[in-house]
Design a protein around this motif. Structure first.
Motif, PDB file in Angstrom:
ATOM      1  N   CYS A 186       0.875  -1.140  -0.066  1.00 19.07           N
ATOM      2  CA  CYS A 186       0.054  -0.210   0.090  1.00 19.07           C
ATOM      3  C   CYS A 186       0.882   1.300  -0.098  1.00 19.07           C
ATOM      4  O   CYS A 186       0.178   2.406   0.475  1.00 19.07           O
ATOM      5  CB  CYS A 186      -0.802  -0.015   1.266  1.00 19.07           C
ATOM      6  SG  CYS A 186      -2.233  -1.129   0.900  1.00 19.07           S
ATOM      7  N   SER A 188       2.534   4.718  -1.102  1.00 16.87           N
ATOM      8  CA  SER A 188       1.875   5.624  -1.905  1.00 16.87           C
ATOM      9  C   SER A 188       2.926   6.701  -2.373  1.00 16.87           C
ATOM     10  O   SER A 188       4.088   6.853  -2.025  1.00 16.87           O
ATOM     11  CB  SER A 188       0.945   6.608  -1.051  1.00 16.87           C
ATOM     12  OG  SER A 188       0.568   7.834  -1.773  1.00 16.87           O
ATOM     13  N   THR A 198      -0.990   4.005  -5.353  1.00 16.48           N
ATOM     14  CA  THR A 198      -0.597   2.952  -4.742  1.00 16.48           C
ATOM     15  C   THR A 198      -0.103   1.881  -5.857  1.00 16.48           C
ATOM     16  O   THR A 198      -0.546   2.281  -7.139  1.00 16.48           O
ATOM     17  CB  THR A 198      -1.743   2.194  -3.831  1.00 16.48           C
ATOM     18  OG1 THR A 198      -2.553   1.803  -4.731  1.00 16.48           O
ATOM     19  CG2 THR A 198      -1.983   3.169  -2.886  1.00 16.48           C
ATOM     20  N   ALA A 220      -3.824  -5.354  -0.563  1.00 14.02           N
ATOM     21  CA  ALA A 220      -3.781  -4.273  -1.180  1.00 14.02           C
ATOM     22  C   ALA A 220      -5.046  -3.644  -0.898  1.00 14.02           C
ATOM     23  O   ALA A 220      -6.156  -4.360  -0.870  1.00 14.02           O
ATOM     24  CB  ALA A 220      -3.373  -4.179  -2.617  1.00 14.02           C
ATOM     25  N   ASP A 221      -5.311  -2.121  -0.354  1.00 12.71           N
ATOM     26  CA  ASP A 221      -6.689  -1.714  -0.067  1.00 12.71           C
ATOM     27  C   ASP A 221      -7.211  -1.208  -1.546  1.00 12.71           C
ATOM     28  O   ASP A 221      -6.894  -0.253  -2.118  1.00 12.71           O
ATOM     29  CB  ASP A 221      -6.506  -0.425   0.791  1.00 12.71           C
ATOM     30  CG  ASP A 221      -7.632   0.105   1.259  1.00 12.71           C
ATOM     31  OD1 ASP A 221      -8.633  -0.584   0.938  1.00 12.71           O
ATOM     32  OD2 ASP A 221      -7.562   1.185   2.197  1.00 12.71           O
ATOM     33  N   GLN A 224      -8.385   2.856  -1.070  1.00 13.27           N
ATOM     34  CA  GLN A 224      -7.336   4.087  -0.968  1.00 13.27           C
ATOM     35  C   GLN A 224      -7.291   4.762  -2.293  1.00 13.27           C
ATOM     36  O   GLN A 224      -7.314   4.428  -3.219  1.00 13.27           O
ATOM     37  CB  GLN A 224      -5.936   3.290  -0.904  1.00 13.27           C
ATOM     38  CG  GLN A 224      -4.850   4.373  -0.491  1.00 13.27           C
ATOM     39  CD  GLN A 224      -3.749   3.511   0.264  1.00 13.27           C
ATOM     40  OE1 GLN A 224      -3.691   2.260   0.356  1.00 13.27           O
ATOM     41  NE2 GLN A 224      -2.593   4.278   0.366  1.00 13.27           N
TER      42      GLN A 224
END
Length: 442
Positions: A186, A188, A198, A220-221, A224
């Motif tokens: 994740c 950035s 990301t 992984a989100d 986001q």
């Protein structure tokens, strides 16, 4: 007179550069015997040294000979790129290893985008070069000054880590190696608290379903936001990546995530890890089929990469389900994983379902793992289960102190042990199954 001398020197320089690029050792040695200072010459426009040319063209013998003349191993061209960087860009793994052995600094930055050799290996997808660099990072001064994980997550001028670049360029093998080495899934590109892209945003833009799948399986989100306030799903839609958008849709069921916070998962040996990774992949592929079917997309192939083929070959040690005991939870596959210290066994699919069900609490220092579904004992280790022959089965059945493993005798044990455990039931609901069977859909 002076003009003739200048033309002669220029001709000698061009002859040296051509001989180095073509690997003509005898000619280069003859030139060096006549004038050793020619090694300090650079090409006119790119300021490439003989070492740059040897490295980029994969001339290992030439490279070795030049290094014996004490040429500077980290000499820079007009973009402040080292011979190591050029060797990585062209995928010359042998030259990369030779330069690293000669003391090349893997933490040098160029002046184009402030990228290192690791960035270039990830960008161009040269996994052999990438592994050589990561191996060196464990023992070079970089490990002492920066730390290995910090090096793996090093950022370029735009804030991109090597994982970002591998995801953007659809380099699945490099992506997998970086994730296995501790790359932040994740991370950035934004700095000082500002949002950024990301690796999942990059994978959505690149359109690689395999990269999206791997990043989601590592946690992984999907929600986001990048610097424009977009989630990866929006990025996939904007770039017309329909299959990626189907997996990234926040309204769809999430894929299973590799339970890396669990201590016994981080201590798996390679064989057991390969089996569980394959089980996780197969479970997620079943979920993908439903998502892609709704999006009117063809299903992704199960073995879309060489790594999956390696996993399959690793599991061939188990010849067939008839050679091993049937899993007492799903009654579909053979027992391939053994729980320590209790010794109970189950298949890899049920094991991964059990581990993925209980999400670790981020507020606690140690992730509390699941319990053995048979005896409710603490799981300290997972290993490969031994294939039992008929003689072993007879011995177990005659011994009252050992748990019975036949399908008939274990049905009551398995069902009663799982009566109070919601792991398999929850997993079945998430996967759209009514039977509680791992990774299958009706």
């Amino acid at each position: 007179m002076g003009q003739k001398l200048s033309c002669r020197k220029q001709h000698e320089k061009n002859g040296l550069f051509s001989a180095v690029a073509n690997g003509e050792l005898e000619m280069v040695e003859a030139i060096l015997q006549k004038d050793p200072t020619v090694l300090e010459h650079l090409t006119a426009h790119s300021l490439l040294s003989p070492l740059h040319l040897a490295a980029s063209n994969g001339r290992i013998e030439m490279l070795s000979m030049l290094l014996e003349h004490n040429i500077k191993v980290d000499i820079l061209n007009h973009h402040k790129q080292t011979p190591l960087m050029l060797a990585v860009m062209h995928g010359k793994t042998g030259c990369v290893e030779k330069l690293i052995q000669a003391g090349a600094n893997i933490l040098m930055f160029d002046s184009l985008r402030r990228r290192t050799c690791l960035h270039y290996a990830a960008y161009y997808g040269h996994v052999g070069c990438l592994k050589a660099i990561l191996s060196a990072a464990h023992s070079t001064p970089v490990a002492d000054s920066w730390g290995f994980e910090r090096f793996v997550n090093i950022r370029d001028r735009n804030g991109a880590t090597p994982l970002h670049l591998a995801a953007r360029q659809r380099q699945t093998e490099c992506l997998r190696s970086l994730l296995d080495s501790g790359a932040l899934v994740c991370a950035s590109t934004g700095g000082y608290g500002y949002p950024g892209s990301t690796p999942l945003h990059m994978a959505a833009r690149g359109g690689s379903v395999e990269c999206v799948r791997m990043l989601l399986a590592r946690g992984a989100d999907r929600l986001q936001l990048d610097s424009s306030g977009r989630i990866p799903f929006s990025v996939a839609l904007k770039n017309k990546r329909k299959a990626c958008a189907a997996l990234l849709n926040p309204s769809s069921a999430p894929l299973l995530v590799w339970p890396s916070p669990l201590k016994f998962i981080s201590e798996l040996n390679q064989e057991a890890k390969a089996l569980l990774e394959k089980a996780l992949l197969e479970a997620n592929m079943e979920r993908e089929k439903t998502l892609l079917r709704k999006a009117d997309m063809p299903p992704s192939p199960l073995h879309s990469g060489s790594k999956d083929d390696d996993i399959a070959s690793d599991s061939e040690v188990f010849k067939s389900d008839s050679d091993m005991e049937l899993c007492s939870i799903c009654f579909e596959q053979g027992c391939t994983i053994e729980v320590r210290p209790c010794g109970h066994q189950m298949c890899a699919h049920c094991t991964i379902a059990l581990c993925c069900h209980k999400k670790p609490d981020p507020a606690t220092a140690c992730a509390a793992g699941p319990l053995c579904p048979f005896c409710r004992g603490t799981i300290l280790q997972l290993i490969l289960a031994k294939i039992k022959t008929s003689s072993d089965t007879e011995e177990v059945e005659s011994s009252p102190t050992k748990p019975r493993r036949s399908r008939k005798s274990n049905f009551s044990e398995g069902s009663s042990s799982f009566k109070g455990l919601s792991a398999m039931g929850s997993f079945g609901r998430n996967a759209g199954c009514n039977s509680g069977k791992v990774g299958t859909e009706k």
